[in-house]
Design a protein around this motif. Structure first.
Motif, PDB file in Angstrom:
ATOM      1  N   ALA A 262     -15.096  -4.767  95.659  1.00 24.77           N
ATOM      2  CA  ALA A 262     -16.145  -4.891  96.673  1.00 24.77           C
ATOM      3  C   ALA A 262     -16.339  -6.355  97.057  1.00 24.77           C
ATOM      4  O   ALA A 262     -17.185  -6.676  97.875  1.00 24.77           O
ATOM      5  N   ALA A 263     -15.541  -7.244  96.445  1.00 26.08           N
ATOM      6  CA  ALA A 263     -15.689  -8.666  96.751  1.00 26.08           C
ATOM      7  C   ALA A 263     -15.139  -8.951  98.143  1.00 26.08           C
ATOM      8  O   ALA A 263     -14.180  -8.332  98.576  1.00 26.08           O
ATOM      9  N   PRO A 264     -15.756  -9.902  98.843  1.00 21.34           N
ATOM     10  CA  PRO A 264     -15.212 -10.275 100.143  1.00 21.34           C
ATOM     11  C   PRO A 264     -13.850 -10.927  99.948  1.00 21.34           C
ATOM     12  O   PRO A 264     -13.582 -11.512  98.903  1.00 21.34           O
TER      13      PRO A 264
ATOM     14  N   VAL B 104     -13.755 -15.477  99.712  1.00 29.44           N
ATOM     15  CA  VAL B 104     -14.539 -16.470  98.989  1.00 29.44           C
ATOM     16  C   VAL B 104     -13.980 -16.673  97.585  1.00 29.44           C
ATOM     17  O   VAL B 104     -13.810 -15.729  96.830  1.00 29.44           O
TER      18      VAL B 104
END
Lengths: 134, 491
Positions: free
Chosen positions: A84-86, A89
């Motif tokens: 779910a991490a972008p 970044v």
């Protein structure tokens, strides 16, 4: 019957995905942590691994994947990562080059929430490439 | 058109002080009278020695010197004035030797003008006017020179005291000036042989400076990370104009480390927020898709279990969004605080009352002396609630079934110490390392079913910081955890 190992610290996600993949005819094992995942990978000898990225630590999924590929008989196992991490970044998840795939020990990174049909499609794609399609 | 008065016409800026040197008393006095009538302050000397002594003792703007004096003559007085007082005293020779040669000779000795005897008062005043003008010119020049020199000193000191690093490059790109701050930033001492590559080699500044020198129409700005000390510098390069021509480039180095770090923190926070918002949503959508795909066909109890989990995750997501909005309100300073005297014991009793149901459902016994003496504290009620809601609900959520939650207050020299002790799972030192960081949650088999945002303890720490308070934690795995809040009596 292809064997799939799902590793994620989100128990709900594991239970849903396991039910779905089992219904589709796969033999599914789940693990909720890196240690558990490594133990299961050794015993279960999966044909494909689906792993989460941020478990105990923000990039612990990469550590997990590296360790899986070091296990006997699993150096070639396809690994799909879901997170779910972008994408941009801190680290980038570019798996379009062989160098990056080799460095991350991951074949493809899927962004959560992953639609079930996409997950199924990707699993079948990598299994057929491996010649062990169910 | 009305003219504003020239400030140099002010009294103290007019030539007024005149020394009349003549051995003939009649002539001396005649000149003095004419001058004083015209507003000058005239003093007289009868011979050269007296004149020199007077000139040494006090300042004179104009000296009228008779050429033929006993002893030290007019030439010598003139020479002395021009040598030692040349910048402030204008000399006019008064003589009966009305020849061109004599005039040339006295100006060679440093006299400014020449007045021929006999003369009328008007002749005298005409000469005085020219001498006054000359005096003013000398005066202006001196002022200008001292201003210019102090201006140079000032700009030099200014550049050397700047917080920014300054490096001036000449048109060939060679460093021509470097202030101490730039020496510090770049880790190089100034010396004549320095090259641009010595200072900026291997950094984007090389390109920026070369670009500006090649095309001086516009400046350039780059961010450069300096490995020494982990500094982040903003480096601006602007063309240097010298009398309208391009004379090189000025490189300004600004330390933006703090802002850069804040930006990094913000990016990390935003990416964590995105991750934390998407995780529960991914679980919920996954369940819905699993149900829609017919996975649980003929198994209604599994559908119900999935929906129950969707509800819990949806509620946790909502709670997280509310926590985030709360953080945002506080950061933006929009949160109205009303500091008042509150009884810490009463606040805790009310909080425990509020959590009673939750504790009872898990069979947890709460120990607290609600009837003890009041514990006055200056604080905002909302802040105290935020601190203890988090600690008490953690003490219940992470406790074992049928455990104990004990809250104690004790007085310290500066305020109060509140201990919140549970008999829960406890934490290992590794698990506690990031306990007060935003979005950190202890993840293990026992905590995986417990909903939380990972913002609670981070919020407690931030709120306490606003009161110069602090929070400490001690924990033993399988035994329990004790949080200790230290809260000063006055804010």
């Amino acid at each position: 019957m292809a064997k799939i190992l799902l590793v994620d610290d989100d128990a709900d996600l594991l239970s849903g995905q396991k039910a779905f993949l089992t219904k589709k005819g796969f033999t599914v094992e789940t693990a909720g942590s890196i240690a558990d995942g490594l133990a299961k990978a050794t015993q279960f000898a999966p044909d494909l691994v689906v792993a989460d990225l941020m478990m105990e630590h923000y990039d612990s999924g990469f550590v997990f994947c590296k360790k899986v590929r070091e296990l006997p008989g699993l150096s070639e196992v396809p690994i799909l990562m879901q997170t779910a991490a972008p994408r941009k970044v801190g680290f980038t998840f570019d798996t379009t080059t062989a160098g990056n795939r080799e460095w991350m020990k991951v074949d493809e990174v899927l962004t959560k929430p992953v639609p079930l049909e996409d997950l199924l499609g990707k699993i079948e794609q990598y299994l057929s490439r491996k010649g062990k399609n169910a | 058109m009305p003219e504003s008065p020239d400030p140099r016409e002010a009294d103290f800026e007019r030539a007024r002080r005149v020394l009349v040197i003549d051995d003939e008393e009649g002539m001396r006095e005649a000149i003095r009278r004419v001058l004083e009538k015209k507003g000058f302050r005239a003093r007289t000397a009868a011979d050269g020695e007296t004149a020199l002594a007077m000139l040494a003792a006090e300042p004179f703007d104009i000296a009228l010197v008779d050429l033929k004096l006993p002893g030290v003559d007019g030439f010598q007085v003139t020479e002395h004035i021009s040598r030692t007082l040349g910048n402030r005293t204008v000399t006019v020779i008064v003589s009966a030797l009305a020849t061109v040669e004599a005039a040339v000779e006295v100006t060679r000795h440093g006299a400014f003008d020449f007045l021929v005897k006999p003369f009328t008062p008007d002749d005298l005043m005409e000469v005085m006017e020219r001498a006054s003008k000359q005096w003013r010119l000398l005066r202006d020049r001196e002022t200008y020179l001292s201003e210019a020199s102090s201006e140079r000193t000032l700009s030099h000191q200014m550049i050397n005291s700047m917080r920014e690093g300054v490096v001036v490059l000449n048109i060939m790109g060679k460093p021509a000036l470097m202030n101490p701050r730039a020496e510090f930033f770049l880790g190089r001492k100034w010396n004549d042989g320095l090259t641009m590559a010595d200072l900026f080699g291997g950094t984007p500044v090389m390109d920026a400076a070369s670009a500006v020198l090649a095309n001086p129409e516009k400046g350039d700005s780059r961010m450069v990370h300096v490995p020494q000390g982990g500094m982040m510098l903003q480096v601006g390069v602007t063309p240097l104009q010298l009398n309208g021509d391009i004379g090189g480039a000025v490189v300004i180095l600004t330390d933006v480390t703090e802002a850069w770090e804040a930006e990094q923190d913000k990016n990390r926070f935003v990416s964590m927020v995105a991750h934390e918002l998407k995780s529960p949503l991914a679980a919920i959508l996954n369940f819905i898709n699993v149900i829609l795909a017919g996975t649980y066909e003929g198994e209604p109890e599994k559908v119900e279990e999935a929906l129950r989990r969707c509800k819990i995750r949806g509620e946790a997501l909502l709670e997280l969004i509310q926590d985030l909005l709360e953080i945002n309100r506080r950061d933006a300073g929009k949160q109205e605080k009303s500091i008042e005297e509150l009884d810490l014991r009463k606040v805790l009793a009310e909080q425990l009352d509020f959590h009673r149901g939750q504790a009872e459902r898990r069979g947890i016994s709460v120990v607290f002396d609600a009837a003890g003496p009041p514990c006055p504290v200056q604080a905002d009620r909302g802040d105290l609630d935020r601190i203890f809601v988090n600690l008490i609900s953690n003490g219940i959520k992470y406790n074992r079934e049928g455990g104990r939650l004990e809250i104690g207050i004790s007085e310290t020299p500066s305020g109060w110490e509140v201990k919140v002790a549970d008999t829960g799972f406890g934490m290992t030192p590794v698990e506690m390392k990031s306990l007060f960081e935003e979005f950190y949650r202890v993840k293990n088999a026992r905590t995986s079913g417990i909903a939380g945002t990972g913002l609670g303890l981070a919020t407690v720490k931030r709120v306490l910081a606003g009161y110069n308070g602090r929070i400490d934690v001690r924990s033993v795995p399988e035994e329990g955890t004790v949080f200790t809040v230290t809260l000063p009596r006055h804010r």
